[in-house]
Design a protein around this motif. Structure first.
Motif, mmCIF file in Angstrom:
data_model
loop_
_atom_site.group_PDB
_atom_site.id
_atom_site.type_symbol
_atom_site.label_atom_id
_atom_site.label_comp_id
_atom_site.label_asym_id
_atom_site.label_seq_id
_atom_site.Cartn_x
_atom_site.Cartn_y
_atom_site.Cartn_z
ATOM 1 N N HIS A 1 -30.489 23.684 -117.377
ATOM 2 C CA HIS A 1 -29.899 22.396 -116.963
ATOM 3 C C HIS A 1 -29.668 21.521 -118.188
ATOM 4 O O HIS A 1 -30.611 21.134 -118.880
ATOM 5 N N HIS B 1 -26.434 18.624 -119.942
ATOM 6 C CA HIS B 1 -25.169 17.913 -119.729
ATOM 7 C C HIS B 1 -24.428 17.895 -121.063
ATOM 8 O O HIS B 1 -24.823 17.150 -121.974
ATOM 9 N N HIS C 1 -29.444 17.249 -109.068
ATOM 10 C CA HIS C 1 -30.740 16.663 -109.421
ATOM 11 C C HIS C 1 -31.494 16.331 -108.148
ATOM 12 O O HIS C 1 -30.874 15.952 -107.146
ATOM 13 N N HIS D 1 -35.469 18.819 -112.211
ATOM 14 C CA HIS D 1 -36.640 17.942 -112.074
ATOM 15 C C HIS D 1 -37.608 18.380 -110.986
ATOM 16 O O HIS D 1 -38.682 18.872 -111.307
ATOM 17 N N ASP E 1 -32.190 19.373 -120.326
ATOM 18 C CA ASP E 1 -31.610 18.168 -119.721
ATOM 19 C C ASP E 1 -31.107 17.165 -120.766
ATOM 20 O O ASP E 1 -31.142 15.963 -120.552
#
Ligand code: GUN
Ligand code: FE
Length: 427
Positions: free
Chosen positions: A72, A74, A227, A266, A317
């Motif tokens: 995960h 971005h 998420h 998460h 993340d």
């Protein structure tokens, strides 16, 4: 064909236990489709006679391990790392959404995508499940860049049709049309895969989530990423917006978004019923410890996840997370593991941490035996690590008497300087 002589780490498929050769040989060559794969991996002495005439590069005392898999991340938040905001929602509103609004511009997106992929390579990450932004141009830029580098790589257009500012907010119907067009254009092309990407429940209308769930049912081998249960304010907000769902995680379940190949970042504040729901549906948690520490979100509960039989793996993340480096992520995970520790000894062993960021993460993605490992048949994505990259590491690893001691030295002291070479598809 080509062979590498080095310390060699990979993992047993069934048990996840490390397989290690102090004097190992990794043989790489094309399979029937021309894809570079592992042809053999094991002790040098046991294998070398099987490959007469194959060139051997001697990399000792370096360590070859599978390339890291980031569950995960971005890519558009590369420049958001370290933004000074207290907590998730102010961080999104004040830094992340304004920054992401720039990615409607293809040339800008392309530039960040290239920098991001350079950074992954420098840190030994060979596969990532990454968010783009809500702009289709951001997805095309990322896929084009990943395709040119021959990466096994997954991304998708963010869905966020409410509670989002102008510049990142999309339109319900068009967002679903765009998503399906991107699936058809990119999913399964070369080594690329698509992920249906609702940002999180609070920024999608029920209609958008329903449409996402319908696409997830229509394209069952496409991934889903979102998420969940990161922050207490976020959880309260989700409960207000979806009063009929049993929990925040339950919202996704109600719209058909919990299944194999669905990855939720998460998963901190989950109930026992939520964890059972994740395990039952084969849904995956992307454990993001540097992000959780930076944003003050909380601690992933490894003991409860294991008791429930949940699948999980490690993630940076970025840009909530503070580092591209798998070493930083593994060290943070070790510290987090101690928080909920129920048994004596190490919370997580170094080999377990490494597995969670390689073979375990690949298994969570449904890519077991494809990437994240170096068993025969696996695609030839791997890293060459130099245990003498810094004076302190050289000193420390010279004193290591076991695999655990060697891996722990790298996890605690390592960073991008250790990653001497990142090999993608044998190159
Ligand atoms: N929740 C919704 N969007 C985001 C994001 O971009 N980062 C993190 N960490 N949590 C989110
Ligand atoms: Fe995230």
């Amino acid at each position: 064909m080509k062979a590498y002589r080095a310390r060699l780490l990979r993992f047993d498929d069934a048990s996840g236990q490390p397989l290690y050769d102090e004097d190992g040989l990794l043989v790489v060559g094309p399979d029937a489709h021309g894809q570079a794969v592992v042809r053999a991996a094991g002790a040098h002495a046991a294998l070398i006679d099987r490959f007469p005439g194959v060139a051997v590069e001697d990399l000792r005392p370096r360590l070859i391990t599978p390339g890291f898999v980031d569950l995960h991340i971005h890519y558009p938040q590369t420049d958001v790392i370290g933004a000074p905001a207290a907590g998730l929602l102010p961080w999104l509103e004040n830094y992340t959404f304004p920054h992401e609004s720039r990615f409607h511009e293809p040339a800008y997106a392309r530039g960040v995508a290239e920098f991001f992929l350079d950074e992954l390579a420098r840190n030994g990450v060979t596969t990532a499940l990454t968010f783009a932004t809500s702009h289709p141009a951001s997805v095309n830029a990322m896929f084009e860049a990943a395709q040119a580098r021959g990466l096994r790589f997954i991304t998708g257009k963010v869905l966020q049709d409410r509670h989002s500012p102008d510049g990142v907010r999309d339109h319900t119907e068009q967002s679903l049309i765009d998503t399906e067009a991107l699936i058809r254009r990119w999913h399964g092309v070369d080594r690329l895969g698509y992920a249906i990407t609702p940002r999180f429940a609070p920024t999608s209308t029920p209609a958008q989530l329903r449409g996402a769930g319908e696409l997830a049912a229509k394209y069952p081998d496409v991934w889903i990423q979102s998420h969940v249960a990161e922050n207490l304010d976020e959880i309260r907000w989700a409960a207000e917006l979806f009063p009929d769902s049993a929990s925040y995680l339950g919202v996704y379940g109600d719209f058909g978004l919990l299944r194999e190949r669905a990855v939720y970042a998460h998963c901190i504040h989950l109930s026992a019923a939520d964890r059972a729901l994740m395990a039952r549906t084969g849904t995956v948690a992307a454990v993001s410890p540097t992000s959780n520490q930076f944003l003050g979100s909380g601690f992933f509960d490894y003991a409860a996840a294991d008791a429930a039989g949940m699948r999980y793996g490690l993630a940076s993340d970025v840009g909530g997370g503070t580092s591209f480096s798998p070493f930083r992520t593994m060290l943070a995970a070790y510290v987090v593991g101690r928080e909920g520790q129920t048994k004596p000894g190490l919370s997580l062993t170094p080999a377990q941490l490494w597995w969670q960021h390689t073979a375990g993460a690949a298994r969570a993605l449904g890519l077991e035996g494809v990437v994240g490992n170096l068993l025969p048949g696996c695609e030839a994505d791997f890293v060459v690590l130099n245990p003498q990259a810094t004076p302190l590491l050289a000193r420390k690893t010279a004193q290591a008497h076991s695999l655990d001691e060697l891996l722990f030295a790298l996890i605690v002291l390592g960073d991008d300087r250790v990653v001497e070479r990142t090999v993608i598809a044998g190159r």
